[in-house]
Design a protein around this motif. Structure first.
Motif, short mmCIF file in Angstrom:
data_model
loop_
_atom_site.label_atom_id
_atom_site.label_comp_id
_atom_site.label_asym_id
_atom_site.label_seq_id
_atom_site.Cartn_x
_atom_site.Cartn_y
_atom_site.Cartn_z
N PRO A 29 48.00 42.59 30.44
CA PRO A 29 46.97 41.92 31.33
C PRO A 29 45.35 42.24 31.33
N MET A 30 45.20 43.38 30.86
CA MET A 30 43.58 43.75 30.57
C MET A 30 43.25 42.94 29.25
N LEU A 31 44.16 43.00 28.29
CA LEU A 31 43.90 42.12 27.23
C LEU A 31 43.59 40.73 27.47
N LEU A 32 44.45 40.13 28.23
CA LEU A 32 44.56 38.78 28.87
C LEU A 32 43.19 38.49 29.39
N LEU A 271 33.24 39.54 34.66
CA LEU A 271 32.69 40.48 35.56
C LEU A 271 33.57 41.69 35.53
N SER A 272 34.71 41.46 35.60
CA SER A 272 35.78 42.63 35.90
C SER A 272 35.80 43.32 34.63
N PHE A 273 35.56 42.80 33.27
CA PHE A 273 35.52 43.42 32.01
C PHE A 273 34.27 44.31 32.18
N LEU B 111 42.62 55.42 36.35
CA LEU B 111 41.18 55.33 35.91
C LEU B 111 40.43 53.84 36.17
N VAL B 112 41.26 52.89 35.90
CA VAL B 112 40.80 51.60 35.96
C VAL B 112 40.51 51.37 37.44
N PRO B 113 39.12 50.86 37.82
CA PRO B 113 38.99 50.41 39.28
C PRO B 113 40.06 49.40 39.71
N THR B 117 42.19 46.19 37.98
CA THR B 117 43.69 45.90 37.83
C THR B 117 44.30 44.57 38.43
N ALA B 118 43.59 44.43 39.55
CA ALA B 118 43.98 43.49 40.64
C ALA B 118 43.78 42.05 39.70
N VAL B 119 42.45 41.77 39.14
CA VAL B 119 42.17 40.50 38.37
C VAL B 119 43.20 40.50 37.32
#
Lengths: 296, 262
Positions: A29-32, A271-273, B111-113, B117-119
């Motif tokens: 999901p992070m990569l996506l 923004l999240s990134f 670690l990740v805010p 993670t939610a987004v």
């Protein structure tokens, strides 16, 4: 010392559920998210999968005028700046309250220490949302603090502190104080107190013993505590949402907004990134600085 | 012994610590007291009353949200604890390639805010075309519960004498029998405290659930958030106080269990 294949397979099998879950539902999901941040937004939320665009990052700094020229827009930078300031402020204040508290607990007898640590841990594990709500009750006009202040004649008129950045700062310090006390206490507890005794024997006064012996030895706990306060504070969503007004919007609120009314997924992802990058940077700087031998 | 020595009294430490304890507990006490207030205007104390609690118990939305919260917390706890136990067993063995990577991945959810993670989870589920509901919440909760369950189990395994399992193997116990009869009973306190942490963390989570829950899977914190945004009412006080008391009871229980075990 290689294992026989049988045992190696058993190890793989044991690790599989955790590894797969984390790979599939955390890392992927992070990569996506990173990928989606460089795609073009669709009109009603969502993305256009085949249309690359760095607009999300451009939008962060510039405003596109009607004639397609870009002008600098500091709105989002201000929100990032405010988030940094509030999270940094909360970190400093929790440290100023948390370190003496941890020291106080560490200097008690074993039994008392355990009870006091339980007292610190209970808020740590209780619902942050509800604890934030409790501050709304305390801070609002006509609330406990307002009415006691005016009863004591210390304030004229309403307190007007709820829905301000001050209220957000109070909420942060309150919510994250246990995150500071617990790691500092852990490193103080492991400390060899004879070193402090030695410092006293060698004629150090309390301040010198604290600054030259206790503080350096408690550093790992202090660093961990600062990270544990700063990271959740800077990405906080509901504390500024509930305690701060429109003027204390933080990164978290801005991100949430992109999936709510603004419907701009790539911007939200970008923004999240950026928030993630900031946090990782902060971690990296802290660990690097801290891993250097003291006095260098 | 240390406290008896005058040198150890650092100036300002005691008042600051007292302030910290008052600061931590004052809001909780005020909230709980006000939840028993008879007055509709939640701040003025006019008398003791259970009414708001009765109203909460009578509210179908709250009951449904509580049910969702419990289903998800139980599911996530069982999944995360069993995954974490298996992983901890593997990680406690001989060192192997990729161990550092797995360690790093286990630290990631801590670690990740939360909002990141939610987004990321929300975008992932939507990109897959999954309907947001209990299933997506359960998956997301399992992910962030794993490290909380893992850490105490791993710590417990650390202090375990590997010769015990070897002895069992020497006595012809298979790997499973060794685990069930030797390792599991020894690490059980760690497993239990891991499960409890996972349960509390899942029950309390708001941000991630808020993003991935969709309309049908409202949990109690998400429902409370909606109520708070609409305004301060005695019902919110009561349901919030209940939530606090449940968490406090849970922490106290796990503390007490830890005391008895050691």
């Amino acid at each position: 010392m290689s294992l026989d294949p049988h045992r190696r397979w058993r190890r793989r099998l044991l690790l599989a559920p955790t590894t797969l879950t984390l790979l599939l539902f955390m890392l992927l999901p992070m990569l996506l998210m990173a990928w989606m941040s460089v795609l073009a937004p669709d009109t009603y939320g969502g993305v256009r999968w085949h249309e690359w665009s760095v607009d999300a990052y451009v939008q962060f700094l510039y405003e596109r005028d009607l004639d397609d020229s870009l002008t600098l827009n500091s709105d989002y930078l201000q929100i990032f700046g405010r988030s940094f300031l509030l999270a940094g402020f909360a970190t400093v204040v929790t440290l100023l309250i948390g370190f003496p508290t941890a020291l106080y607990i560490a200097l008690k007898e074993e039994k008392t220490r355990q009870r006091l640590i339980l007292l610190i841990s209970i808020p740590f594990w209780t619902n942050l949302l509800v604890r934030t709500y409790a501050w709304m009750l305390l801070l609002r006009n006509g609330g406990l603090i307002d009415s006691s202040l005016s009863a004591l004649g210390l304030s004229q008129g309403a307190l007007d502190v709820l829905y301000t950045p001050t209220a957000v700062a109070i909420g942060f310090v309150y919510s994250f104080l246990p995150f500071m006390v617990l790691p500092i206490y852990t490193s103080l507890e492991k400390m060899d107190w004879r070193l402090v005794e030695a410092a006293f024997d060698l004629g150090a006064n309390r301040w010198q013993a604290l600054r030259r012996v206790i503080l350096p030895l408690a550093m790992p706990g202090i660093v961990a505590g600062c990270l544990l306060v700063f990271i959740p504070a800077i990405g906080s969503y509901y504390i500024p949402e509930l305690l701060g007004g429109g003027k204390s919007l933080m990164i978290g609120n801005l991100i949430q907004n992109q999936f709510g009314t603004a419907r701009n997924w790539p911007f939200g992802a970008a923004l999240s990134f950026m928030l993630l990058a900031l946090v990782l940077l902060a971690m990296w700087v802290y660990t690097r600085r801290f891993q250097r031998p003291p006095g260098e | 012994m240390q406290a008896s020595n005058n040198l150890w009294r650092f100036r300002g430490v005691t008042p600051t610590a007292m302030l910290a304890f008052v600061y931590l507990y004052l809001p909780i006490v005020v909230l709980v007291v006000l939840s028993f207030n008879a007055n509709r205007i939640a701040t003025l104390w006019t008398g003791f009353s259970f009414d708001w609690y009765l109203k909460v118990m009578d509210n179908d939305n709250i009951l449904r949200a509580t049910k969702n919260s419990l289903i998800i917390a139980c599911g996530a706890t069982v999944l995360a604890t069993s995954f974490a136990t298996m992983a901890a067993l593997a990680m406690a063995g001989k060192r192997f390639r990729g161990q550092a990577f797995i360690n790093a991945m286990l630290g990631l959810p801590l670690l990740v805010p939360e909002i990141v993670t939610a987004v990321a989870s929300l975008l992932f589920f939507l990109a897959l075309g999954l309907d947001l509901g209990l299933m997506t919440v359960l998956i997301a909760h399992t992910v962030f519960c794993i490290p909380f369950a893992y850490l105490p189990i791993r710590a417990r395994l650390e202090g375990l004498d590997p010769r015990l399992a070897e002895a069992a193997a020497d006595l012809y116990a298979g790997p499973f029998a060794t685990f069930r009869r030797v390792t599991l009973p020894l690490i059980l306190p760690g497993v239990l405290s891991g499960a409890m942490l996972a349960f509390i963390v899942s029950l309390d989570d708001f941000v991630i659930t808020f993003f991935v829950a969709g309309a049908g899977a409202t949990t109690l914190p998400v429902y409370i958030f909606g109520l708070i945004r609409m305004g301060i009412t005695p019902e919110v006080n009561a349901v919030s106080a209940l939530m606090l008391l449940v968490s406090i009871a849970f922490v106290a229980l796990s503390y007490w269990m830890g005391q008895r075990k050691s």
